[in-house]
Every structure is written in structure tokens, then in C-alpha cells.
Design an enzyme around this catalytic site. Structure first.
Site, PDB file in Angstrom:
ATOM      1  N   SER A  33      11.474   5.121  57.928  1.00 56.14           N
ATOM      2  CA  SER A  33      11.721   4.109  56.930  1.00 56.14           C
ATOM      3  C   SER A  33      12.768   4.508  55.891  1.00 56.14           C
ATOM      4  O   SER A  33      13.293   3.633  55.192  1.00 56.14           O
ATOM      5  CB  SER A  33      10.414   3.788  56.204  1.00 56.14           C
ATOM      6  OG  SER A  33       9.977   4.916  55.470  1.00 56.14           O
ATOM      7  N   LYS A  82      15.161   7.082  47.398  1.00 63.36           N
ATOM      8  CA  LYS A  82      14.524   6.010  48.178  1.00 63.36           C
ATOM      9  C   LYS A  82      13.820   5.061  47.220  1.00 63.36           C
ATOM     10  O   LYS A  82      13.176   5.497  46.262  1.00 63.36           O
ATOM     11  CB  LYS A  82      13.512   6.624  49.146  1.00 63.36           C
ATOM     12  CG  LYS A  82      12.882   5.645  50.132  1.00 63.36           C
ATOM     13  CD  LYS A  82      11.919   6.393  51.081  1.00 63.36           C
ATOM     14  CE  LYS A  82      11.389   5.477  52.182  1.00 63.36           C
ATOM     15  NZ  LYS A  82      10.481   6.215  53.112  1.00 63.36           N
ATOM     16  N   SER A 126       9.379   9.392  58.701  1.00 67.79           N
ATOM     17  CA  SER A 126      10.311   8.556  57.950  1.00 67.79           C
ATOM     18  C   SER A 126      11.446   9.304  57.257  1.00 67.79           C
ATOM     19  O   SER A 126      12.370   8.679  56.749  1.00 67.79           O
ATOM     20  CB  SER A 126       9.559   7.728  56.910  1.00 67.79           C
ATOM     21  OG  SER A 126       8.946   6.621  57.522  1.00 67.79           O
TER      22      SER A 126
END
Ligand SMILES: [Zn+2]
Lengths: 98, 485, 489
Positions: free
Chosen positions: B152, B77, B176
Site C-alpha cells: 500500500s 505516507k 506494504s
């Protein structure tokens, strides 16, 4: 306090604290959005829980201190590598101003 | 094109191929790079891919007598700092920023010999549930390119679902990892707070977030968690896991008691999600588990508490983006105008929204009514879980109340967007672990089961997850992503 | 208390906020070297520069030293303390928040006594641990003032230096008492080795909260905060100037604004700082990246038990031993000198004689040669040998001074050796003195006649002549006795 409505001046005050330079359209939109979000947040305002201790930390205390051992810092070129406006030995900023 | 079919390839299987000499890390990495080149234009899950760098890392692993996971590719990420590799947090304000060190979890990955394929898309500063709030454009769900992958960590979910990485790391502040895992038909683990280092993780809400694995199988999730769940001297809140993480085998559930907070399921849950959830309860019973009701009365206040605490911490965490030491600067005649112009130009609307809420909630006159009150609710949510876990081994809930929603559907309604996290947020507020795993399809889209356990129960959750996984026999490859599709 | 500041029916109300940089090896929240004076931006890391993802980890030694200071100042030490974020945007604050402490400081309330005949006590509110800010180098601006339009360059070397902020109640009643209190507090921190407390280098900084009120009133007036008083003299002068300014305003019927003032030592004037900025709203909240710091009673007792003798206690001891207050105060506040004194007193067995030497010859030599007591070539051992020669009558005071100078000049010399080489031993004994007296009396018949005629004061002249004859070595007391006996025979 479920009927909070943020005025434009309040929005500007908060934005000033957060150093967000908002234009008028943003002030208007954020005023609306914050008002509706705060209306939801305010559902907990009336809960009779004044005697409940707030959770101040994410976990119990642990032995989290660091021994006092110094290690060299970064080479200066690495420290300045990402600077938007580096000088020979530091980070330039505009005047503090009025 | 290499001959390796990476679609649906688990990390464990990739490791087996490498160790058996069936392929090299370079060939495997090239296969993923080819796959990325083929489909990432549609999915838009990667923000940064450096093929040469990845291949060089793979060759370095091939050059040494690797063991265990060495040579297996991974995606990170773009909230995780990567030394000498651009890291943006999905924000304009960090465009061009190049970290001077790796996040601890990336360093652990490097030590294990994992080969980074690139950095994945996310909601700006991890603030969002759809990856639409990325400054670099939305990621699309490989199950349906018109829908969001969740957020996210939507990029980290989409790359795995699309066969563009065998697994990935995400971060979870309010769901997330788990919610995008749910939307993309993957396994995602939110670890116990304080068991994985946050050093180098660009902070959103420090007291709520942890890094965790996103994978095709429970065993893969366990393998990756073994790599990252470690003590560190760079995060004062992290002491590592209490016991070594064990890669589980599927088994029965005899002697296990699950709690179900039925009151929480009464509103807002899509019928398909509810149906799949009830089927899983039947599976649990068939495997020998007992199901009982539990109550989590303060959970329904989790959303309100979360939307005070997380923005409050975020408002401070994001103050460092001031145009002085790194990142974007918009020139202005004095410092204050420079701050305001830089931050106005650098942050997107959702980030500004949260900074504003957080600043307001901490400001003079409102601090006690909002921030302190929210922390009291947090205490009560923790107590609810503590009480529940006295009678049950784990709690079952859907991960999200809906399947993946269409891109744009919730962008104009922040509260509706936030509400997608009602089943995941309380877990972060309590600092306890939860595993999300595929739970069949609802109208052709993945549905998901969340197993929540007490602090440091990761091994239990993984074992329970493996049992469900074996019964579900979920096909992790989205139809449109299947070979030849 | 020394004379309180009182003018025209008003009295001074003064509180201090004292920042002490702790002399740890590494910084407060990262392992960068805690060094003063290095090249700009060379002692910095991701934490210092607040890079995204960087996290603070608190320095155990800084916590330990803070607790020691707290114990030395008589503060309560709570079981649990926590760090908080204090938010403000400024280029010297890379995170735009300072990690500080809010409602749970490391050190709680205390009472600090300034001893002496006109002594007083000051209540301490708290002492909390925080991190120092970076340094702004203002291009084109003068003397570090925030002005000019050329902008600044930020040096992050100082950011993260452990800083203990000690806050007093407004218990001080005169600028002089403010100086006296700070002098003793500084000596206490130096005595336990927590900081150099060098005001010029900024390792000790004092801000003063100043107000005036009608004598007898129990309410407080509007206070102003004085910053940047980087010497004891400036502290005293700055507070004095502010008291006068406030009195002037009150007498003119004007309002005193709550503001921060900057003292300019070159002009002796005060100017308003950041007055255009809106009131601060620091938005404190508990620092989520750090866990609470706990203290157990056992470790606290051990720390308290191992503190060295503190200046206040030393003052009491020296005063009780009979030293005058001024001497006792100098020795109490100078740990190096006091250690020297104690060593010397142990060797000579007489604290008062030792104190006279330390305050006299030794201090003059240390000042002249810019040395600290421990650096002096005249060790307590060498000086004790010299003092022994005085005490046993081998040499007199005049000769002793010469010997001391010789010990300074030649680190290899011994007192006895110098006395022998230079033939400085007192001429004592009736025979030797008798010879000198005979010669002097013979050379000055008129004076002898005058003495015998009743002009007693002439004896001084005759003693002087004998002393001269002896090369300054005569035992003055014995000489005078013998001379009198001879003249009256
Ligand atoms: Zn540092």
C-alpha cells in the site's frame, strides 16, 4: 466447511453489525467476493492443530504500563476542531431513534 | 529552477551537500518541489504538498547550525498523522481531517531536522497491494506509468523512484513497504514488531504493522531507520530496537549461512523473478556465504491466516470512523442511519470487503473456526521461522512473485491481488524483520530480493543487504526518469 | 441470611454486576485528568476522542488498585491477564469498542462473606478492569433517558475513567440481602482507598440480574438485567419490583423475556431498555494495542500484606469485643468512624465505652453538622479527656453531655477547663451531699413521713429534689445511698 456460501441475509446481518449501509448491488457483489475469499480462508479450517496455542499478542509481555500521572487535556477548541457538527461544548449527534 | 539535480540523489549525498555548504536546505527543498511540479502530475504519488510550509521548514533548518540529517527532505505516507497538515489515509471518510498531533515517527523526523515535502498516496487505510484502492486515484509506477507502483505504500515508493523525494516512510502490514519497494527498484525495511512506535499511524492491523524506511540505498535506509526506531511512552507495544542501528559498509559474506525455502518457490513465481533470485544466490556464494535449504511448511497458509487476522483487527480499528468526532458525516434522521450512511459513503470497496470479512470472522458462531484457528496458524508460522533460524542466519526469498503489474489488471480479483503478498505476509505474522532490495531487472522492470532475519536482526540484514547491493550495482533511476529523458 | 424473598412457592435468585470508578489521578488508557464535574470536553485528548492513530497505554495504578480490590474481596489473582476489545456502536463509545477484559480478567473467583448472626456468603465470579463510556446529554429528553427527537451532545470527559466491574454469582436471595452485600462491598472498596463509591455521582453503579424459580429448584429461571439503580434504596426497591413483576407473569402463565430494564425511581416502575435492538454480538478479541499484564507472587503478597483492616474483619473484631451487631456493623462499614473509634479506644482503654460515645454524642454531632469523623473539632484526644472525667467520677453523664457540646462549640476548650469554668464537677463526698440532704428533708417533712410509712417510691422525688439542689452535679449513686441511710436512721 469449504463450501461456505454467504446468503444475502447473512451479508446484510454482517453489514448491520459493522454499520455499513449497503445497497442491493453491494450486497450481491460482497456475497460473491466474500464467498470466494472465505473458500480460500477455509483451507486452514481443516488443519489438525486444535492443540496449538493461538498467538494472542504480537510480542512477549514487556513492562508496558504507564505511571499514573495526569496531564491537562486538549484545549476544547482543538478537541472540537474536526467535529462535523459541534455544539458550543460538545459533539452533536442525531437522536438515538427507534 | 534551482541547479541541483535531485534525480537519483541519495539522502546521504544530500546530507553531505548540506553539511559541506554546497547548498541550503531551502535550495534542496525547492529543487524537489520543482521536480514534483514537473512529474507528479504523471505519477500522482503525492496527496498533499504545501510548498510554502516545506520551504519555511527548510529555512528554519538553514537558520540553525544543523548537524547530521537536518535539512534533508522527506516524504511521509498519508497514513502517518501530521500535526496541522491534512491526513486522509487515502480515504474519503477522512477528507478534511487535520490531526492535532504528529505521529511519533514524524516527530522523530522533525527532531532530526528532516523537512517534509508532503504526504504520499496509498491504498485506502493501507489495504491493498497496488495503490489503486486510494480514494484519490491510483499512483503510477515511475518505471512504467501504465503499471502500479505496488502498495500500500505505493506513493512513498513512487516519489523516491521518480526523484520527488530522497527517501520516505511507509508502513508494512503484510508487505506494504517491501512490495512497492520491489516494484519501484528501492530498498525497504520492515522492522521487528515493537521497535518503531505506531502512535499516530492510522491503524489497519495493529498486531502486524510497523513503520519503516524506503530509500535508494541500504545505507540511506539504515540512516532513516536510526531516526525512527526509538522507544516511546505512547505505544505500549514498542520498546525500541535492542541495539543501536548501524549504517553498514559493503563487505563479504564469509561465515554467513542463508536458508532458501525452495518449496515455496515452485509455484506462481515469474521466470524473470526466479532467474534474478538464482543469480543472487550465486552472488552470495561468490561472496563466501553458504546456501542451505530450509522448510517453512506453514508459510503457505500465511495468506489464509492473514486474511482472517488482518481484517478482524481492521474491522474494529475502522469502527471509530462514525461521523461523530471528525471526518465525513452523511446526515440522517437517527444515529444508526447516520453511521450506516456515513460509512457506506466514506469507505471504498476494498475497505468494505475487509471490514465484512473481519466482522464475519469475529462474529458469534465463527470466532473460533476463523479467528482462533488463524492465530494457531500464526503460532506455527512463528515456530517455522524459529526452527529455521536455528540453522541459518537469514532466509532469502523474492520480495514479490511478479514484477509490477498493469494498472487495473487485478482490481476485479481480490484473491489474485492478495496473492502478490505471499512472500511478505508470513514475516508480519511472525513479527520479524525483513529487508527488500533491488535485484536487477526482469523485462525492464525491477525485481527484488528479500532478506528475512530473526527478531532484532536489523543490523545483520542491513549489512547483508549492503553486500548484495554492492555486487548488484543497480541503477535506481528508471530510464524514463533520467535527466533529459 | 435475613429472611429470603419467597412468595407462593417461588424464591428470588439475584446476582449483581458492580461498576466501581477507580480514583486514579489520570484515566485508564491516557494521561487526561480523571476528574468528575469539569466543563464538558475539557479532559479529553486524541485517545479519549479515538482520533486515528491514537493508542491506549494502561495505567499502572489502576491495575494496582484493581488487584488490591480483588485481594480485599478474596479473589484469586491470576499470573497473567489481558485486555480485550468489546465491540458496540454507540455515540458514548468513541472507538466503537470498549477496552475491557474477556477470558483473562485481573481478578478471578472469590468468596465474600456478609457477617452477622444472619450472615451469608456470595461467590464472586470475577473482577475485570475496563474503561468508562462518555456521557450523552440528551437535548429535550427528561432525566437523561434515551428519548425525544432533538438529538444529543456527547461529552467525552468521562470516557476512559478506570472502571472495575465486579461480577457475583446469583447467590443473593432477597432484595435486602442485595443491599446488605453491596453496603459491605462498598465499605471494603472505600476502606482500601480505591474509590469514593459515590452512587449519586456514579462512581459506584450496580446492575442486578434477577430471576425467580420454584423453591428447591437448582435450575435458574430466565433473568432480566436491571440498570440505573443509583442508590441503595433504589436497588432494593427495583429488585423487589422486578421480583413481583416476574411472579405476576409466571402466575399469569406468561413468559419472562430476557431483557434489560430501567428502574424509574420517581414512579417505582420498570421499563424495557433497548428492547428493539438485536441481541448483542460483541465480537471480543484480544486488544492488540496492549500487552498482557503479569503479576508475580511476591508483589501480590506485598500488596495483600499492606491492605488496611477490612470491614468484615473489623466487624468480627468489634463483635468479639462485645459490641452488639448493629453497632459493630455501623462501625465496620464506616472507615472514618471506625478509625476514630480505634483511636479513642486506645486512649480510653475501653472499647465499649468508646463505642457508646462514638455511636451516641459523636455521631449525633457529625450528622447535625454534616461532618466526617476526621473533620470533627472533637478529636479523639479531647473526647478521651472528657471520658476520663466521667470514668474517674469527676463529672456525671448529664454534665458530660454539656461538656461535649462545649467542646464542639469551642475547639480551643478542654474538658477539664469546661468543668472548672462551669463548675460541673460532681458533688460527691458525704459532707457536701449531707448538707443538701439535710436541706431537702427539712423542706419536705410530709414526703419523709410518707417514706417512713412504707411508700418507698417517694425516694425518687427526694433524689430529684437533691439533684436539683446540686445544680445537677450530684453523684446520683452516692446520693441515693446516703439518702436511704439518713431516712432509715
Ligand atoms: Zn485522554
Amino acid at each position: 466447511m469449504s463450501g461456505v456460501e454467504l446468503t444475502a441475509d447473512e451479508v446484510r446481518h454482517v453489514a448491520a453489525l459493522a454499520r455499513l449501509g449497503l445497497d442491493d448491488a453491494e450486497v450481491e457483489r460482497l456475497g460473491r467476493e466474500l464467498t470466494s475469499i472465505l473458500a480460500h480462508v477455509n483451507t486452514i479450517a481443516a488443519l489438525p492443530i486444535a492443540d496449538v496455542p493461538p498467538t494472542k499478542h504480537s510480542r512477549d509481555s514487556a513492562d508496558s504500563l504507564r505511571p499514573d500521572v495526569a496531564r491537562p487535556g486538549l484545549p476544547r477548541e482543538d478537541a472540537l476542531r474536526n467535529a462535523p457538527d459541534p455544539s458550543a461544548d460538545g459533539f452533536r449527534v442525531p437522536p438515538i431513534g427507534a | 529552477m534551482s541547479g541541483i539535480d535531485v534525480i537519483g540523489l541519495t539522502a546521504e549525498r544530500a546530507m553531505g551537500m548540506l553539511r559541506a555548504g554546497e547548498c541550503t536546505s531551502e535550495e534542496l527543498t525547492q529543487a524537489y518541489l520543482d521536480r514534483i511540479a514537473a512529474v507528479d502530475g504523471d505519477v500522482h504519488a503525492y496527496l498533499h504538498v504545501d510548498a510554502e510550509r516545506s520551504l519555511a521548514a527548510a529555512r528554519a533548518q538553514d537558520a540553525v547550525a544543523g548537524d547530521a540529517l537536518s535539512g534533508v527532505p522527506i516524504a511521509y505516507k498519508d497514513l502517518l498523522s501530521t500535526k496541522d497538515v491534512p491526513t486522509t489515509a487515502g480515504s474519503r471518510i477522512l477528507e478534511g481531517f487535520v490531526p492535532i498531533d504528529d505521529a511519533d515517527v514524524v516527530a522523530r523526523g522533525n527532531e532530526a531536522g528532516l523537512v517534509s515535502l508532503g504526504k504520499t498516496n496509498l491504498d485506502e487505510f493501507a489495504m491493498g497491494s497496488s495503490t489503486e484502492h486510494s480514494a484519490y486515484g491510483p499512483t503510477r509506477n515511475p518505471w512504467d506509468l501504465t503499471r502500479v507502483p505496488g502498495g500500500s505504500s505505493g506513493g512513498s515508493a513512487a516519489v523516491v523512484a521518480a526523484g520527488c523525494a530522497p527517501w520516505s516512510l511507509g508502513t508494512d502490514t503484510g508487505g506494504s513497504i517491501r512490495q512497492p519497494a520491489a516494484f519501484c527498484g528501492l530498498v525497504g525495511l520492515m522492522p521487528t514488531y515493537g521497535t518503531v512506535s505506531r502512535f499516530g499511524v492510522i491503524a489497519f492491523a495493529s498486531s502486524l504493522e510497523q513503520v519503516g524506511p524506503m530509500a535508494l540505498t541500504v545505507r540511506d535506509a539504515a540512516l532513516l531507520h536510526q531516526v525512527i526506531a526509538r522507544d516511546t511512552d505512547r505505544d505500549a507495544t514498542c520498546t525500541g530496537p535492542r541495539e543501536p542501528i548501524v549504517v553498514p559498509d559493503a563487505g563479504r559474506l564469509d561465515g554467513i549461512t542463508f536458508g532458501v525455502p525452495r518449496a515455496e518457490l515452485e509455484e506462481g513465481v515469474e521466470p524473470g523473478i526466479r532467474a534474478r533470485f538464482d543469480e543472487s544466490l550465486a552472488i552470495a556464494t561468490a561472496l563466501g556465504a553458504t546456501i542451505v535449504d530450509v522448510e517453512l511448511p506453514y508459510s503457505r497458509h500465511g495468506l489464509a491466516a492473514y486474511y482472517v487476522i488482518a481484517p478482524a483487527e481492521a474491522s474494529a480499528n475502522l469502527s471509530r470512523f462514525d461521523g461523530v468526532r471528525y471526518g465525513l458525516r452523511v446526515d440522517a434522521p437517527d444515529v444508526r442511519s447516520m453511521y450506516e450512511a456515513t460509512r457506506d459513503a466514506g469507505f471504498g470497496p476494498e475497505v468494505k470487503r475487509r471490514i465484512m470479512i473481519g466482522t464475519y470472522a469475529l462474529s458469534a458462531g465463527y470466532h473460533d473456526a476463523y479467528y482462533v484457528q488463524a492465530q494457531r496458524v500464526r503460532t506455527l508460522i512463528r515456530q517455522d521461522f524459529d526452527t529455521a533460524f536455528q540453522g541459518v542466519d537469514a532466509i532469502l526469498l523474492p520480495t514479490a512473485p511478479t514484477t509490477a503489474f498493469p494498472i487495473g489488471a487485478r482490481l476485479d480479483d481480490p484473491l489474485a491481488m492478495y496473492a502478490n503478498d505471499i512472500f511478505t505476509l508470513p514475516v508480519n505474522l511472525a513479527g520479524i524483520p525483513a529487508l527488500s532490495l533491488p535485484n536487477g531487472l526482469s523485462d525492464g522492470l525491477p525485481s527484488s530480493l528479500q532478506i528475512i532475519g530473526p527478531a532484532h536482526s536489523e543490523n545483520l540484514l542491513l549489512r547483508l543487504g549492503a553486500a548484495f547491493e554492492a555486487e548488484h550495482a543497480f541503477d535506481v533511476v528508471p530510464p524514463s526518469m533520467r535527466s533529459g529523458a | 441470611m435475613s429472611a429470603p424473598w419467597q412468595r407462593d412457592g417461588y424464591e428470588a435468585v439475584i446476582g449483581l454486576e458492580i461498576h466501581v470508578q477507580l480514583n486514579t489521578a489520570s484515566k485508564m488508557f491516557c494521561s487526561c485528568p480523571n476528574n468528575f464535574g469539569d466543563e464538558p470536553n475539557t479532559n479529553v485528548c486524541m485517545v479519549c476522542l479515538a482520533h486515528p492513530g491514537a493508542l491506549p497505554v494502561a495505567n499502572a495504578e489502576a491495575v494496582r488498585q484493581s488487584v488490591r480490590v480483588g485481594l480485599a474481596l478474596g479473589c484469586q489473582i491470576p499470573d497473567v491477564s489481558e485486555f480485550s476489545r468489546k465491540q458496540y456502536f454507540y455515540p458514548d463509545s468513541p472507538k466503537a469498542y470498549q477496552i475491557s477484559q474477556y477470558d483473562q480478567p485481573l481478578c478471578g473467583e472469590g468468596i465474600f462473606r456478609v457477617p452477622g448472626a444472619d450472615g451469608f456468603t456470595v461467590r464472586l465470579t470475577r473482577a475485570h478492569l475496563e474503561e468508562d463510556a462518555a456521557k450523552m446529554i440528551h437535548a429535550g429528553g427528561e432525566g437523561g433517558r434515551i428519548s425525544g427527537s432533538a438529538g444529543s451532545v456527547v461529552d467525552f470527559n468521562r470516557v476512559g475513567t478506570p472502571l472495575l466491574e465486579i461480577v457475583t454469582e446469583p447467590d443473593i436471595r432477597s432484595p435486602e440481602d442485595a443491599r446488605r452485600f453491596l453496603t459491605l462491598l462498598r465499605a471494603t472498596v472505600i476502606a482500601i482507598g480505591a474509590s469514593e463509591c459515590d452512587m449519586e455521582k456514579g462512581s459506584l453503579r450496580a446492575d442486578a440480574n434477577v430471576s425467580i424459580r420454584p423453591i428447591g429448584s437448582t435450575e435458574y429461571g430466565t433473568k432480566t438485567e436491571l440498570k440505573n439503580m443509583n442508590s441503595f434504596r433504589f436497588l432494593e426497591r427495583g429488585v423487589e419490583a422486578e421480583l413481583e413483576r416476574q411472579l405476576g407473569l409466571v402466575q399469569a402463565g406468561e413468559r419472562i423475556d430476557q431483557e434489560t430494564l430501567h428502574f424509574d425511581p420517581t414512579t417505582g416502575t420498570l421499563s424495557s431498555l433497548r428492547s428493539k435492538e438485536q441481541a448483542h454480538d460483541y465480537r471480543y478479541f484480544p486488544e492488540p494495542d496492549l500487552l498482557p499484564v503479569t503479576q508475580d507472587q511476591e508483589s501480590l503478597a506485598a500488596l495483600a500484606g499492606h491492605l488496611p483492616e477490612l470491614p468484615v474483619a473489623r466487624f468480627d473484631r468489634l463483635s468479639e469485643a462485645g459490641l452488639v451487631e448493629a453497632t459493630a456493623l455501623v462501625l465496620a462499614t464506616d472507615t472514618g468512624l471506625a478509625a476514630y473509634l480505634d483511636d479513642l479506644a486506645l486512649r480510653t482503654g475501653d472499647l465499649k465505652i468508646a463505642a457508646n460515645w462514638v455511636m451516641g454524642e459523636l455521631q449525633a454531632h457529625l450528622n447535625a453538622d454534616a461532618l466526617s469523623a476526621v473533620q470533627s473539632p472533637v478529636t479523639p484526644e479531647r473526647l478521651a479527656a472528657l471520658i476520663a472525667l466521667v470514668v474517674d467520677g469527676t463529672i456525671n453523664q448529664t454534665a458530660a453531655k454539656e461538656v461535649f457540646a462545649a467542646l464542639v462549640a469551642d475547639p480551643a476548650a478542654t474538658a477539664a477547663g469546661v468543668v472548672q469554668d462551669r463548675n460541673l464537677a460532681q458533688v460527691g463526698g458525704d459532707d457536701a451531699l449531707g448538707e443538701i440532704i439535710d436541706a431537702v428533708l427539712a423542706a419536705h417533712p410530709d414526703e419523709v413521713e410518707a417514706f417512713r410509712g412504707g411508700r418507698e417510691q417517694v425516694i425518687g422525688f427526694l433524689v430529684g429534689q437533691c439533684m436539683k439542689q446540686s445544680g445537677g452535679r450530684a453523684d446520683a449513686k452516692a446520693l441515693q445511698g446516703l439518702l436511704r441511710a439518713r431516712l432509715s436512721s
